[in-house]
Motif scaffolding. Structure first.
Motif: not given
Length: 158
Positions: A24-27, A32-34, A47-49
């Motif tokens: 969540l920090r990186m998001y 990017s999700k990848l 991660a997307k979930k």
């Protein structure tokens, strides 16, 4: 028994609360999700979930990060399962009879699907080019009701 600070992921692997915080920090930093998936070692879908749950919550990263592990576990650990749709329940009730009929010579899945659609017009599709959800759910049901065991090794024995 001591409680572990882990949540089940999509593929039944456990993910630590610190890994969730890291995702969540990186998001929240716009990664990017990848990239996040590669850096954290989780699948992109896992991660997307967590990102989708985070987005739907309307909370900021700081608010999520301030939760203790128990609160974070409760926040992400409760998976809301939706009850099966009525049309799926109707289809599943037909499966034992469909399975019995398929054992007869000359009976096809398509013929049985047509009978199913006459009874349940809003039921699942069976498209012309490929089987639709009707065959998918039938195959899934048959695998659960009639499991197959595959043996490996030399059939002659040791």
């Amino acid at each position: 028994m001591a409680r572990t600070n882990r949540v089940k992921g999509m593929a039944n692997s456990t993910i630590s609360m610190s890994k969730i915080r890291q995702i969540l920090r990186m998001y929240s930093q716009g990664r990017s999700k990848l990239w996040i998936a590669e850096q954290t070692g989780v699948s992109r879908n896992t991660a997307k979930k967590y990102m989708a749950t985070f987005d739907a919550s309307g909370l900021t990263f700081e608010q999520i990060n301030s939760l203790n592990d128990k609160e974070l576990d409760d926040f992400f650990g409760t998976v809301k399962q939706q009850p099966p749709q009525d049309r799926l329940l109707n289809l599943q009730r037909c499966f034992p009879q469909i399975d019995k009929e398929l054992k007869r010579t000359g009976v096809t899945r398509h013929m049985l699907w047509e009978a199913y659609k006459r009874e349940f017009p809003e039921g699942f599709a069976y498209t012309a080019r490929r089987p639709g959800q009707f065959c998918f759910h039938l195959t899934k049901w048959k695998a659960r009701v009639n499991p197959v065991m595959h043996r490996t090794g030399d059939p002659a024995g040791p």
